[in-house]
Design a protein around this motif. Sequence first.
Motif, PDB file in Angstrom:
ATOM      1  N   ARG A  26      37.148   2.776   1.332  1.00  0.00           N
ATOM      2  CA  ARG A  26      37.497   3.607   0.093  1.00  0.00           C
ATOM      3  C   ARG A  26      36.937   4.878   0.387  1.00  0.00           C
ATOM      4  O   ARG A  26      35.893   5.095   1.163  1.00  0.00           O
ATOM      5  CB  ARG A  26      37.066   3.058  -1.292  1.00  0.00           C
ATOM      6  N   THR A  27      37.626   5.987  -0.139  1.00  0.00           N
ATOM      7  CA  THR A  27      37.175   7.141  -0.248  1.00  0.00           C
ATOM      8  C   THR A  27      36.639   7.360  -1.498  1.00  0.00           C
ATOM      9  O   THR A  27      37.441   7.838  -2.515  1.00  0.00           O
ATOM     10  CB  THR A  27      38.028   8.269   0.375  1.00  0.00           C
ATOM     11  N   PRO A  28      35.153   7.637  -1.996  1.00  0.00           N
ATOM     12  CA  PRO A  28      34.861   7.704  -3.144  1.00  0.00           C
ATOM     13  C   PRO A  28      35.203   9.127  -3.810  1.00  0.00           C
ATOM     14  O   PRO A  28      35.223  10.034  -3.106  1.00  0.00           O
ATOM     15  CB  PRO A  28      33.336   7.425  -3.328  1.00  0.00           C
ATOM     16  N   VAL A  29      35.942   8.837  -5.060  1.00  0.00           N
ATOM     17  CA  VAL A  29      36.002   9.981  -5.778  1.00  0.00           C
ATOM     18  C   VAL A  29      35.073  10.267  -7.034  1.00  0.00           C
ATOM     19  O   VAL A  29      35.027   9.342  -8.013  1.00  0.00           O
ATOM     20  CB  VAL A  29      37.492   9.967  -6.420  1.00  0.00           C
ATOM     21  N   GLN A  30      34.232  11.234  -7.238  1.00  0.00           N
ATOM     22  CA  GLN A  30      33.422  11.495  -8.327  1.00  0.00           C
ATOM     23  C   GLN A  30      34.076  11.878  -9.474  1.00  0.00           C
ATOM     24  O   GLN A  30      35.151  12.652  -9.569  1.00  0.00           O
ATOM     25  CB  GLN A  30      32.374  12.439  -7.611  1.00  0.00           C
ATOM     26  N   LEU A  31      33.602  11.550 -10.490  1.00  0.00           N
ATOM     27  CA  LEU A  31      33.874  12.184 -11.814  1.00  0.00           C
ATOM     28  C   LEU A  31      33.615  13.488 -12.033  1.00  0.00           C
ATOM     29  O   LEU A  31      32.357  14.001 -11.826  1.00  0.00           O
ATOM     30  CB  LEU A  31      33.375  11.303 -13.010  1.00  0.00           C
ATOM     31  N   MET A  32      34.551  14.459 -12.172  1.00  0.00           N
ATOM     32  CA  MET A  32      34.191  15.983 -12.106  1.00  0.00           C
ATOM     33  C   MET A  32      35.198  16.394 -13.397  1.00  0.00           C
ATOM     34  O   MET A  32      36.322  16.184 -13.495  1.00  0.00           O
ATOM     35  CB  MET A  32      34.866  16.685 -10.972  1.00  0.00           C
ATOM     36  N   GLY A  33      34.270  17.106 -14.409  1.00  0.00           N
ATOM     37  CA  GLY A  33      34.850  17.594 -15.550  1.00  0.00           C
ATOM     38  C   GLY A  33      35.164  16.397 -16.556  1.00  0.00           C
ATOM     39  O   GLY A  33      34.721  15.483 -16.588  1.00  0.00           O
ATOM     40  N   THR A 217      24.806   8.939 -17.333  1.00  0.00           N
ATOM     41  CA  THR A 217      23.340   9.328 -17.690  1.00  0.00           C
ATOM     42  C   THR A 217      23.279   9.027 -19.274  1.00  0.00           C
ATOM     43  O   THR A 217      22.112   8.790 -19.885  1.00  0.00           O
ATOM     44  CB  THR A 217      23.177  10.780 -17.668  1.00  0.00           C
ATOM     45  N   LYS A 218      24.399   8.703 -19.849  1.00  0.00           N
ATOM     46  CA  LYS A 218      24.412   8.784 -21.200  1.00  0.00           C
ATOM     47  C   LYS A 218      25.752   8.109 -21.948  1.00  0.00           C
ATOM     48  O   LYS A 218      26.880   8.542 -21.447  1.00  0.00           O
ATOM     49  CB  LYS A 218      24.131  10.017 -22.043  1.00  0.00           C
ATOM     50  N   VAL A 219      25.775   7.250 -22.942  1.00  0.00           N
ATOM     51  CA  VAL A 219      26.632   6.586 -23.715  1.00  0.00           C
ATOM     52  C   VAL A 219      26.680   6.759 -25.101  1.00  0.00           C
ATOM     53  O   VAL A 219      25.416   6.477 -25.673  1.00  0.00           O
ATOM     54  CB  VAL A 219      26.923   5.238 -23.442  1.00  0.00           C
ATOM     55  N   THR A 227      31.950   8.522 -25.838  1.00  0.00           N
ATOM     56  CA  THR A 227      31.756   9.356 -24.576  1.00  0.00           C
ATOM     57  C   THR A 227      30.832   8.874 -23.637  1.00  0.00           C
ATOM     58  O   THR A 227      29.671   8.469 -23.990  1.00  0.00           O
ATOM     59  CB  THR A 227      31.322  10.758 -25.105  1.00  0.00           C
ATOM     60  N   VAL A 228      31.352   8.643 -22.359  1.00  0.00           N
ATOM     61  CA  VAL A 228      30.496   8.520 -21.196  1.00  0.00           C
ATOM     62  C   VAL A 228      30.134   9.866 -20.482  1.00  0.00           C
ATOM     63  O   VAL A 228      31.160  10.328 -19.773  1.00  0.00           O
ATOM     64  CB  VAL A 228      30.931   7.435 -20.435  1.00  0.00           C
ATOM     65  N   THR A 229      28.890  10.001 -20.326  1.00  0.00           N
ATOM     66  CA  THR A 229      28.468  11.258 -19.592  1.00  0.00           C
ATOM     67  C   THR A 229      27.984  10.998 -18.172  1.00  0.00           C
ATOM     68  O   THR A 229      27.156   9.978 -18.079  1.00  0.00           O
ATOM     69  CB  THR A 229      27.671  11.950 -20.321  1.00  0.00           C
ATOM     70  N   THR A 230      28.236  11.656 -17.226  1.00  0.00           N
ATOM     71  CA  THR A 230      27.657  11.724 -15.919  1.00  0.00           C
ATOM     72  C   THR A 230      27.075  13.086 -15.524  1.00  0.00           C
ATOM     73  O   THR A 230      27.485  13.881 -16.417  1.00  0.00           O
ATOM     74  CB  THR A 230      28.577  11.447 -14.705  1.00  0.00           C
ATOM     75  N   ALA A 231      26.581  13.414 -14.447  1.00  0.00           N
ATOM     76  CA  ALA A 231      26.090  14.632 -13.944  1.00  0.00           C
ATOM     77  C   ALA A 231      26.908  15.761 -14.070  1.00  0.00           C
ATOM     78  O   ALA A 231      26.744  16.782 -14.411  1.00  0.00           O
ATOM     79  CB  ALA A 231      25.176  14.353 -12.875  1.00  0.00           C
ATOM     80  N   GLN A 232      28.169  15.535 -13.669  1.00  0.00           N
ATOM     81  CA  GLN A 232      29.222  16.387 -13.443  1.00  0.00           C
ATOM     82  C   GLN A 232      30.317  16.345 -14.286  1.00  0.00           C
ATOM     83  O   GLN A 232      31.462  16.978 -14.014  1.00  0.00           O
ATOM     84  CB  GLN A 232      29.681  16.433 -11.846  1.00  0.00           C
ATOM     85  N   GLY A 233      30.426  15.303 -15.087  1.00  0.00           N
ATOM     86  CA  GLY A 233      31.694  15.191 -15.883  1.00  0.00           C
ATOM     87  C   GLY A 233      31.423  14.103 -17.026  1.00  0.00           C
ATOM     88  O   GLY A 233      30.255  13.740 -17.234  1.00  0.00           O
TER      89      GLY A 233
END
Length: 435
Positions: A26-33, A217-219, A227-233
């Motif tokens: 797989r080519t990992p796709v990060q969550l952005m926005g 990082t946060k739910v 809302t599920v939050t990551t560093a970039q989205g």
Amino acid sequence: MMAPVQTVADGRYPPSYYAASRAIERTPVQLMGEVSADVCVVGAGYSGLSAALHLAEKGFKVVVVEGAEVGWGASGRNGGQVVNGLNASLETIERRYGPGTANFVGGLVQEGAGIIYDWVDRYGIDCDLRRGNIYAAYTAQHMRGLEEKQALWRRHGMDDHEILDQAGIRRHIGSQAYVGGMIDHSGGHMHPLNLALGEAKALEGLGGIIHERSPVTKVEQDGSGATVTTAQGRVRAQAVLVCGNAYLGNVVPELTARVMPVSTQMMATAPLGKERAEALLPTGMCVEDVRYILDYFRLSADHRLIFGGGVVYGGSDPADVVAKLRPNLDKVFPQLKDVAIDYAWSGNFALSFSRVPQLGRLGQRVYFAHGYSGHGVTGSHLFGRILSEAVRGDLTRFDTFAGLPWIPFPGGRMFRAQYSTLGSWWYALKDRLGW
């Protein structure tokens, strides 16, 4: 000395046989926005993939957020054994929760395996699936326990178990170690990482989206959604399913103390060749013994012996996995003392104190499943389905499990590993004495 646990932040698969032989790259796709979904699933292991795929099959828009890569945790490192049932036996469940709960659990303990078999067939998942697993007994008392288990499962309508005497088990295992055993013909084994990767591919084929290398990082939740939050989205959804299990960390503080990470170890020999491999396991079934601290093993598609066992409470990795497991391998198969070990790895599963998995809900929009206690291959697929039922409004099975009381670890979060280690010493003594 203990080696540090590999964290989700590392992102890379551990150097296991499974990672080296995976069928899908797989080519990992990060969550952005910011993205939106009907349901956001935290964790791309078996629980999360099962829930997501069940929901996608029903037309839900699903987004999965994974801190590392698909199947990075226990789902891609385990023994690959499709073992029916929960860690806690039906007898224990009946004694603790009553006959009604035992009858309920007895009616669904084979369902997780059925989900796996169905999806492998329906989605053409290449994971070397084979049927049949064997429970191996070292003592006459172990055999009595297996006979009691066979009778108990029959009372709940399951009659897939075949008792083996000493001559019978030697037709399946080329070892002098066991006095007998029992076959579960509805069990089996497979390449666990390839199963997870195949399920992820099936999910994406139905429109599901998976964001990897995106640690949560946060739910949070409010009156209109979660809302599920990551560093970039972040993902905005109507419901969130938390399926991080042993690698969730402290992302959802309410869940941290409910389970304890426990590491188990595995290794894979060099290829043995077809003839030598089949002399070890002539019928190709996987094996686990019935001790409290057990060994488990099976053959890979390329004729390696994959052998696992041992536990470390708290989730630390042994400094030398081979040194820990090799004596056990040599005891079962002394004819392999000259064989090299090509791969050795460790990984964590989530242990609940009751040994019963936990389902629950935090507020109105955040659901969770964890604590399979070493029986996660089938349990995770079943509980993923039950989570999907709850999101769709059918809380019948969800509420039964959610209503079971969870038991905190004695000593609390700080001393749970020490307490469990003391308990394991007692059970290890019982194993050595054959009790």
